[in-house]
Design an enzyme around this catalytic site. Sequence first.
Site, PDB file in Angstrom:
ATOM      1  N   SER A  56       0.805  -1.230   0.000  1.00 24.73           N
ATOM      2  CA  SER A  56       0.000   0.000   0.000  1.00 24.73           C
ATOM      3  C   SER A  56       0.834   1.274   0.000  1.00 24.73           C
ATOM      4  O   SER A  56       0.301   2.356  -0.229  1.00 24.73           O
ATOM      5  CB  SER A  56      -0.949   0.001   1.207  1.00 24.73           C
ATOM      6  OG  SER A  56      -0.200  -0.092   2.398  1.00 24.73           O
ATOM      7  N   SER A  57       2.140   1.164   0.265  1.00 25.47           N
ATOM      8  CA  SER A  57       2.943   2.397   0.241  1.00 25.47           C
ATOM      9  C   SER A  57       4.416   2.072   0.043  1.00 25.47           C
ATOM     10  O   SER A  57       4.810   0.895  -0.006  1.00 25.47           O
ATOM     11  CB  SER A  57       2.756   3.188   1.550  1.00 25.47           C
ATOM     12  OG  SER A  57       3.405   2.535   2.615  1.00 25.47           O
ATOM     13  N   TYR A  93      12.661  -2.380  27.113  1.00 24.69           N
ATOM     14  CA  TYR A  93      12.255  -2.077  25.742  1.00 24.69           C
ATOM     15  C   TYR A  93      13.012  -0.870  25.180  1.00 24.69           C
ATOM     16  O   TYR A  93      13.127   0.167  25.823  1.00 24.69           O
ATOM     17  CB  TYR A  93      10.742  -1.794  25.666  1.00 24.69           C
ATOM     18  CG  TYR A  93      10.311  -1.408  24.263  1.00 24.69           C
ATOM     19  CD1 TYR A  93      10.138  -2.382  23.288  1.00 24.69           C
ATOM     20  CD2 TYR A  93      10.137  -0.068  23.899  1.00 24.69           C
ATOM     21  CE1 TYR A  93       9.786  -2.044  21.991  1.00 24.69           C
ATOM     22  CE2 TYR A  93       9.772   0.274  22.610  1.00 24.69           C
ATOM     23  CZ  TYR A  93       9.600  -0.712  21.655  1.00 24.69           C
ATOM     24  OH  TYR A  93       9.260  -0.370  20.369  1.00 24.69           O
TER      25      TYR A  93
HETATM   26  N1  LIG Z   1      12.613   2.999   4.221  1.00 22.37           N
HETATM   27  C1  LIG Z   1      13.804   2.620   4.672  1.00 22.37           C
HETATM   28  O1  LIG Z   1      14.741   3.435   4.836  1.00 22.37           O
HETATM   29  C2  LIG Z   1      14.074   1.180   4.996  1.00 22.37           C
HETATM   30  C3  LIG Z   1      15.362   0.820   5.399  1.00 22.37           C
HETATM   31  C4  LIG Z   1      15.622  -0.510   5.715  1.00 22.37           C
HETATM   32  C5  LIG Z   1      14.610  -1.445   5.626  1.00 22.37           C
HETATM   33  N2  LIG Z   1      13.348  -1.074   5.240  1.00 22.37           N
HETATM   34  C6  LIG Z   1      12.304  -2.109   5.185  1.00 22.37           C
HETATM   35  O2  LIG Z   1      11.595  -1.975   3.966  1.00 22.37           O
HETATM   36  C7  LIG Z   1      10.259  -2.448   4.125  1.00 22.37           C
HETATM   37  C8  LIG Z   1       9.278  -1.486   3.467  1.00 22.37           C
HETATM   38  O3  LIG Z   1       9.329  -0.257   4.173  1.00 22.37           O
HETATM   39  P1  LIG Z   1       8.916   1.142   3.544  1.00 22.37           P
HETATM   40  O4  LIG Z   1      10.078   2.027   3.713  1.00 22.37           O
HETATM   41  O5  LIG Z   1       8.320   0.962   2.195  1.00 22.37           O
HETATM   42  O6  LIG Z   1       7.816   1.599   4.626  1.00 22.37           O
HETATM   43  P2  LIG Z   1       6.258   2.008   4.475  1.00 22.37           P
HETATM   44  O7  LIG Z   1       6.077   2.972   3.371  1.00 22.37           O
HETATM   45  O8  LIG Z   1       5.843   2.396   5.847  1.00 22.37           O
HETATM   46  O9  LIG Z   1       5.578   0.649   4.067  1.00 22.37           O
HETATM   47  C9  LIG Z   1       5.389  -0.377   5.010  1.00 22.37           C
HETATM   48  C10 LIG Z   1       4.235  -1.243   4.558  1.00 22.37           C
HETATM   49  O10 LIG Z   1       4.031  -2.243   5.554  1.00 22.37           O
HETATM   50  C11 LIG Z   1       2.632  -2.279   5.836  1.00 22.37           C
HETATM   51  N3  LIG Z   1       2.333  -2.776   7.165  1.00 22.37           N
HETATM   52  C12 LIG Z   1       2.662  -2.231   8.365  1.00 22.37           C
HETATM   53  N4  LIG Z   1       2.104  -2.936   9.354  1.00 22.37           N
HETATM   54  C13 LIG Z   1       1.396  -3.938   8.790  1.00 22.37           C
HETATM   55  C14 LIG Z   1       0.594  -4.990   9.278  1.00 22.37           C
HETATM   56  N5  LIG Z   1       0.358  -5.163  10.587  1.00 22.37           N
HETATM   57  N6  LIG Z   1       0.017  -5.832   8.395  1.00 22.37           N
HETATM   58  C15 LIG Z   1       0.211  -5.682   7.081  1.00 22.37           C
HETATM   59  N7  LIG Z   1       0.939  -4.692   6.536  1.00 22.37           N
HETATM   60  C16 LIG Z   1       1.530  -3.835   7.390  1.00 22.37           C
HETATM   61  C17 LIG Z   1       2.171  -0.834   5.670  1.00 22.37           C
HETATM   62  O11 LIG Z   1       0.761  -0.797   5.548  1.00 22.37           O
HETATM   63  P3  LIG Z   1      -0.076   0.472   6.106  1.00 22.37           P
HETATM   64  O12 LIG Z   1       0.205   1.552   5.115  1.00 22.37           O
HETATM   65  O13 LIG Z   1      -1.480  -0.022   6.131  1.00 22.37           O
HETATM   66  O14 LIG Z   1       0.479   0.777   7.468  1.00 22.37           O
HETATM   67  C18 LIG Z   1       2.932  -0.447   4.412  1.00 22.37           C
HETATM   68  O15 LIG Z   1       2.259  -0.897   3.267  1.00 22.37           O
HETATM   69  C19 LIG Z   1      10.050  -2.641   5.632  1.00 22.37           C
HETATM   70  O16 LIG Z   1      10.123  -4.020   5.942  1.00 22.37           O
HETATM   71  C20 LIG Z   1      11.223  -1.914   6.260  1.00 22.37           C
HETATM   72  O17 LIG Z   1      11.630  -2.480   7.493  1.00 22.37           O
HETATM   73  C21 LIG Z   1      13.072   0.218   4.908  1.00 22.37           C
END
Ligand SMILES: NC(=O)c1ccc[n+]([C@@H]2O[C@H](COP(=O)([O-])OP(=O)(O)OC[C@H]3O[C@@H](n4cnc5c(N)ncnc54)[C@H](OP(=O)(O)O)[C@@H]3O)[C@@H](O)[C@H]2O)c1
Length: 306
Positions: free
Chosen positions: A41-42, A183
């Site tokens: 979704s994002s 935590y």
């Molecule tokens: N961005 C960075 O700098 C970075 C760096 C290292 C690793 N990562 C990893 O990359 C991945 C993608 O992150 P992103 O940067 O694209 O972040 P994001 O834009 O916040 O996307 C995260 C996604 O996970 C979904 N999500 C969260 N909680 C959930 C749940 N309980 N059930 C199902 N879906 C859920 C969110 O849905 P909703 O929109 O409904 O909340 C959203 O679609 C993550 O695993 C993150 O740890 C990102």
Amino acid sequence: MSLLGILKGRGPNGFGYRSTAEEVTYGIDLTGRTYLVTGCSSGLGLETLRVLHLRGAHVVALARTEEGARLALARHAARGTPLACDLSEPGSVRACVARVQDLGRRLDGIICNAGVMALPSLEQKYGLEMQFLVNHMGHFLLVTGVRDTLADKGRVVMLSSGAHSAAPRGGIEFDNLSGERGYGPWKAYGQSKLANVLMAKELARRLSGTGRTSNAVHPGVIRTRLNRHMNVVVRGGMAMVAPLFLKNVRQGAATQCYVATHPAAEAVTGEYFADCNIARPSRDASDAALAERLWHVSEELARRLV
Ligand SMILES: NC(=O)c1ccc[n+]([C@@H]2O[C@H](COP(=O)([O-])OP(=O)(O)OC[C@H]3O[C@@H](n4cnc5c(N)ncnc54)[C@H](OP(=O)(O)O)[C@@H]3O)[C@@H](O)[C@H]2O)c1
């Protein structure tokens, strides 16, 4: 292009920090292939969905709600199957597994992309700390549930993070999965991201000899909604430095798209990737005994999570 992007070169396979998901999939025809993507979704998940669709794939798009997944597909006029999968709710994950099995499609890739980061204070569900539950256990239930639908050369890609090295000393606090003892937002996030690398590693061992693969990736640092739980000052700071020091979303989705689709990665398994190339994770992340122990503990937890 960011300053880091200018300074950083390309890796052995010709791709690197600056590569985008479109570049690493250029010329790859995914017509007839099916990829399951969580968290579409994002951010990186939405970009991954867009690029997989651009290359001809059918995307099984997972979001917390079916409506969220439908909107993500509609945003890019992408063909695909929208499914609800709330990774913090075992019942939702199991219902999703059943829907995936009913589709009757072989999965060429499962990209475990969804995640939550650095919850400011302890949140728990089912007796587990929330990041461990969503980032690791939700994906463990999903992947083990749909594993039999993987195609002969199907690939599992676990989104980890360089932050996996912020996990507690010794790796996983098996006696503190509720997070109650001391935590810390980054410690808990780091532990969940270490669990992603360990799960990829142990799954690779279990899949060895089948042609199916399992790897973990660090996508880089990208300004997405992942930082929603950080305070407003840090978020403002990130916005300011983003053009100089961070990847954009197109670059951020490159590593997972490379590992999930590129022919050169077809037989690579049990590895950790960054900037589209094999990289070295922390010592704990390379600990095969720890990976096996986490798998057994996760199986035990899965039996309890009803
Ligand atoms: N961005 C960075 O700098 C970075 C760096 C290292 C690793 N990562 C990893 O990359 C991945 C993608 O992150 P992103 O940067 O694209 O972040 P994001 O834009 O916040 O996307 C995260 C996604 O996970 C979904 N999500 C969260 N909680 C959930 C749940 N309980 N059930 C199902 N879906 C859920 C969110 O849905 P909703 O929109 O409904 O909340 C959203 O679609 C993550 O695993 C993150 O740890 C990102």
